[in-house]
Motif scaffolding. Structure first.
Motif, PDB file in Angstrom:
ATOM      1  N   THR A   1      18.304  20.410  19.728  1.00  9.26           N
ATOM      2  CA  THR A   1      17.388  19.260  19.721  1.00  9.26           C
ATOM      3  C   THR A   1      16.590  19.229  18.421  1.00  9.26           C
ATOM      4  N   ILE A   2      16.109  20.409  18.012  1.00  2.33           N
ATOM      5  CA  ILE A   2      15.359  20.505  16.754  1.00  2.33           C
ATOM      6  C   ILE A   2      16.230  20.016  15.593  1.00  2.33           C
ATOM      7  N   ASP A   3      17.527  20.362  15.664  1.00 10.01           N
ATOM      8  CA  ASP A   3      18.466  20.000  14.608  1.00 10.01           C
ATOM      9  C   ASP A   3      18.551  18.486  14.418  1.00 10.01           C
ATOM     10  N   PHE A   4      18.759  17.748  15.522  1.00  7.62           N
ATOM     11  CA  PHE A   4      18.918  16.298  15.324  1.00  7.62           C
ATOM     12  C   PHE A   4      17.580  15.615  15.058  1.00  7.62           C
ATOM     13  N   ILE A   5      16.482  16.166  15.600  1.00 12.28           N
ATOM     14  CA  ILE A   5      15.162  15.589  15.299  1.00 12.28           C
ATOM     15  C   ILE A   5      14.858  15.733  13.804  1.00 12.28           C
ATOM     16  N   GLY A   6      15.062  16.926  13.272  1.00 14.57           N
ATOM     17  CA  GLY A   6      14.715  17.200  11.874  1.00 14.57           C
ATOM     18  C   GLY A   6      15.607  16.487  10.880  1.00 14.57           C
ATOM     19  N   HIS A   7      16.902  16.404  11.192  1.00 15.07           N
ATOM     20  CA  HIS A   7      17.860  15.909  10.199  1.00 15.07           C
ATOM     21  C   HIS A   7      18.258  14.449  10.402  1.00 15.07           C
ATOM     22  N   ALA A   8      18.406  14.013  11.664  1.00 15.13           N
ATOM     23  CA  ALA A   8      18.882  12.650  11.910  1.00 15.13           C
ATOM     24  C   ALA A   8      17.747  11.656  12.129  1.00 15.13           C
ATOM     25  N   LEU A   9      16.576  12.144  12.565  1.00 15.76           N
ATOM     26  CA  LEU A   9      15.415  11.256  12.757  1.00 15.76           C
ATOM     27  C   LEU A   9      14.436  11.354  11.585  1.00 15.76           C
ATOM     28  N   ALA A  10      14.017  12.594  11.280  1.00 14.65           N
ATOM     29  CA  ALA A  10      13.054  12.777  10.186  1.00 14.65           C
ATOM     30  C   ALA A  10      13.753  12.786   8.824  1.00 14.65           C
ATOM     31  N   LEU A  11      15.091  12.872   8.826  1.00 14.66           N
ATOM     32  CA  LEU A  11      15.914  12.773   7.612  1.00 14.66           C
ATOM     33  C   LEU A  11      15.598  13.847   6.573  1.00 14.66           C
ATOM     34  N   HIS A  12      15.254  15.053   7.049  1.00 10.35           N
ATOM     35  CA  HIS A  12      15.132  16.181   6.124  1.00 10.35           C
ATOM     36  C   HIS A  12      16.526  16.610   5.697  1.00 10.35           C
ATOM     37  N   ARG A  13      16.662  17.085   4.460  1.00  9.77           N
ATOM     38  CA  ARG A  13      17.991  17.422   3.941  1.00  9.77           C
ATOM     39  C   ARG A  13      18.364  18.886   4.170  1.00  9.77           C
TER      40      ARG A  13
ATOM     41  N   GLN B   1      23.200  20.721   8.588  1.00 12.08           N
ATOM     42  CA  GLN B   1      23.755  21.921   7.950  1.00 12.08           C
ATOM     43  C   GLN B   1      24.193  22.989   8.950  1.00 12.08           C
ATOM     44  N   LYS B   2      23.371  23.201  10.004  1.00  9.48           N
ATOM     45  CA  LYS B   2      23.690  24.265  10.964  1.00  9.48           C
ATOM     46  C   LYS B   2      24.982  23.996  11.708  1.00  9.48           C
ATOM     47  N   GLN B   3      25.265  22.715  11.954  1.00  7.35           N
ATOM     48  CA  GLN B   3      26.480  22.366  12.683  1.00  7.35           C
ATOM     49  C   GLN B   3      27.735  22.733  11.893  1.00  7.35           C
ATOM     50  N   LEU B   4      27.578  22.855  10.568  1.00  9.41           N
ATOM     51  CA  LEU B   4      28.731  23.139   9.696  1.00  9.41           C
ATOM     52  C   LEU B   4      28.660  24.521   9.067  1.00  9.41           C
ATOM     53  N   GLY B   5      27.575  25.267   9.364  1.00  9.51           N
ATOM     54  CA  GLY B   5      27.396  26.573   8.733  1.00  9.51           C
ATOM     55  C   GLY B   5      27.162  26.452   7.232  1.00  9.51           C
ATOM     56  N   ARG B   6      26.381  25.430   6.841  1.00  8.55           N
ATOM     57  CA  ARG B   6      26.112  25.183   5.423  1.00  8.55           C
ATOM     58  C   ARG B   6      24.616  25.344   5.125  1.00  8.55           C
ATOM     59  N   LYS B   7      24.274  25.195   3.828  1.00  8.52           N
ATOM     60  CA  LYS B   7      22.861  25.261   3.433  1.00  8.52           C
ATOM     61  C   LYS B   7      22.244  23.869   3.337  1.00  8.52           C
ATOM     62  N   SER B   8      23.087  22.818   3.330  1.00  9.88           N
ATOM     63  CA  SER B   8      22.558  21.453   3.230  1.00  9.88           C
ATOM     64  C   SER B   8      23.409  20.509   4.068  1.00  9.88           C
ATOM     65  N   ASP B   9      22.829  19.369   4.421  1.00  6.08           N
ATOM     66  CA  ASP B   9      23.498  18.415   5.303  1.00  6.08           C
ATOM     67  C   ASP B   9      24.657  17.701   4.611  1.00  6.08           C
ATOM     68  N   MET B  10      25.535  17.129   5.441  1.00  7.94           N
ATOM     69  CA  MET B  10      26.602  16.262   4.946  1.00  7.94           C
ATOM     70  C   MET B  10      26.355  14.865   5.530  1.00  7.94           C
ATOM     71  N   TYR B  11      26.739  13.836   4.779  1.00 12.22           N
ATOM     72  CA  TYR B  11      26.447  12.459   5.192  1.00 12.22           C
ATOM     73  C   TYR B  11      27.718  11.615   5.189  1.00 12.22           C
ATOM     74  N   LEU B  12      27.879  10.825   6.245  1.00 10.11           N
ATOM     75  CA  LEU B  12      28.931   9.806   6.284  1.00 10.11           C
ATOM     76  C   LEU B  12      28.257   8.451   6.241  1.00 10.11           C
ATOM     77  N   PHE B  13      28.803   7.592   5.404  1.00  9.40           N
ATOM     78  CA  PHE B  13      28.247   6.245   5.203  1.00  9.40           C
ATOM     79  C   PHE B  13      29.421   5.287   5.315  1.00  9.40           C
ATOM     80  N   CYS B  14      29.300   4.244   6.106  1.00 13.10           N
ATOM     81  CA  CYS B  14      30.400   3.289   6.224  1.00 13.10           C
ATOM     82  C   CYS B  14      29.864   1.864   6.148  1.00 13.10           C
ATOM     83  N   CYS B  15      30.547   1.024   5.380  1.00 19.98           N
ATOM     84  CA  CYS B  15      30.213  -0.387   5.272  1.00 19.98           C
ATOM     85  C   CYS B  15      31.524  -1.161   5.201  1.00 19.98           C
TER      86      CYS B  15
END
Length: 445
Positions: A180-192, A324-338
């Motif tokens: 829960t902390i993961d999606f709050i911090g990264h997907a809502l608060a948009l921390h990298r 990042q934690k979901q992928l075992g990385r130090k920073s997030d990954m982003y998908l963007f579609c238009c």
């Protein structure tokens, strides 16, 4: 060109164009130059032939991809928060009259191997499959605290000073688990990354409130908006603003060389044997490479597809954040579609980006977790670019240099850099207390 200006701006990237517009509105005499013959610099939009030339070295893309002119592929793809700082800047400067926006369909997060819609309110938290029953109740209490929190009303603080309490301490009070902390911090608060957990909680709470307020503006599936025809429209809109207030533009000016006086202060720019004098120089890192340092690298994949990103409810435009934690990385990954719904591709075609802060020298491998979520792709391009930040002292050399664009697919950090530069250049803060609910502003979207 042989004149004196208050400010010479080098490069027509979005940051430079916003500053040029703001400084012109302030009454400063601005000359804006670019070595390229097009607007946008690193943040330009390319048609299909330009894209093919850049990545394939040819100007003959396959005919089955559709007309080249129907493509507007952003090189720095980012969505805007509907209630965010960039939108406030657009309304403050009246640049909205040059642009048309459309809401983005969906906002998602990658969690435990699946794509989920991001819950942004207490009611959405109760419906979200991201959490079990008891966790939903705990999350709902936390969301209500954030929704009710008013910085100027101590009765909403529940005895907590969020300028001192860390985000980790605040969240632990509600007993939320790591997912829960993961999606709050990264997907809502948009921390990298996860540094925010050990910083004062006020910033995270403000970011969560911005997300919820932006979502509420359109009652849609995401808090984001995006210009029709892509982001290449934005630098040009601010360039028009600057021109309206007397700014002078010169494109295709080779070898823009910053001149310094005996004290080491910038005093002009020379191009084609002519020198324009000035008091200050504003530029992107490429114009003064000896005054910046490399701080990282962005890895990016660009895909042309014939379908939306799978598991995003058929969204024609969407963002998916892979913490990042979901992928075992130090920073997030982003998908963007238009897609064609925002006039960035022909009907039936979708443009997707996968981006992250590079942690290796092999972008193809590093971006694989994101690319795997795209499904079949028609074409795939890879690119890396260095991120730089200034190391000079503007008060000593009169050079004001922007930082490079990060890997994220939203604009908040970009605009904060612009506003910080504006304050350093002018000695004052930009007043962005505009009424976003005003009818005139709402009609622009």
């Amino acid at each position: 060109m042989d004149e004196e200006y208050d400010v010479i701006v080098l490069g027509t990237g979005l940051k430079e164009c916003i500053l040029s517009g703001l400084l012109s509105v302030d009454g400063l005499k601005v000359l804006h130059m670019d070595r390229n013959d097009y607007y946008g610099g690193e943040s330009s939009s390319l048609n299909l032939i330009q894209l093919w030339k850049r990545f394939r070295g040819s100007d003959k893309p396959p005919a089955n991809l559709g007309p080249s002119r129907d493509y507007n592929v952003d090189m720095i793809p980012k969505f805007m928060m509907a209630n965010g700082t960039l939108v406030r800047t657009l309304i403050h400067t009246d640049v909205t009259k040059y642009l048309s926006f459309k809401a983005v369909d969906g906002s998602y997060v990658f969690n435990k191997g699946k794509i989920h819609k991001v819950p942004a309110t207490d009611m959405e938290a109760l419906r979200s499959p991201l959490m079990g029953l008891f966790e939903k109740r705990r999350a709902r209490k936390f969301f209500i605290y954030v929704q009710d929190y008013d910085e100027n009303n101590p009765t909403t603080h529940e005895g907590l000073d969020l300028t001192r309490v860390t985000t980790k301490e605040l969240i632990s009070k509600y007993g939320l688990d790591d997912n829960t902390i993961d999606f709050i911090g990264h997907a809502l608060a948009l921390h990298r990354d996860d540094r925010y957990l050990y910083e004062p909680a006020l910033d995270t709470v403000k970011r969560m409130k911005l997300y919820a307020e932006s979502l509420a503006r359109f009652q849609g599936g995401s808090p984001y908006i995006y210009p029709l025809y892509g982001l290449g429209e934005l630098p040009q809109a601010f360039a028009r603003l600057s021109a309206v207030y007397g700014g002078t533009y010169m494109l295709n000016k080779p070898e823009c060389k910053v001149e310094f006086d005996l004290e080491g202060k910038a005093c002009g720019v020379t191009s084609d044997g002519e020198t324009a004098r000035c008091k200050k120089v504003v530029c992107d890192p490429s114009y003064l490479p000896n005054k910046v340092r490399k701080v990282g690298k962005v890895a990016r994949a660009i895909a042309i597809m014939s379908h939306p990103i799978p598991n995003t409810d058929e969204s024609h435009s969407a963002q998916v954040i892979l913490p990042q934690k979901q992928l075992g990385r130090k920073s997030d990954m982003y998908l963007f579609c238009c897609s064609y719904s925002h006039n960035v591709a022909p009907k039936g075609k979708f443009i997707a980006f996968v981006s992250t802060e590079a942690e290796t020298d092999r972008p193809e491998l590093e971006l694989k977790p994101g690319i795997n979520l795209l499904g079949p792709v028609d074409e795939l391009f890879f690119e890396t670019y260095d991120r730089s930040e200034p190391v000079n002292e503007p008060s000593l050399d009169n050079c004001f240099i922007s930082t490079s664009y990060d890997a994220s697919t939203h604009f908040e950090s970009t605009v904060m850099d612009v506003l910080s530069m504006y304050t350093i250049i002018t000695g004052k803060s930009l007043d962005l207390s505009v009424d976003l609910s005003a009818a005139s502003a709402a009609e622009e979207y």
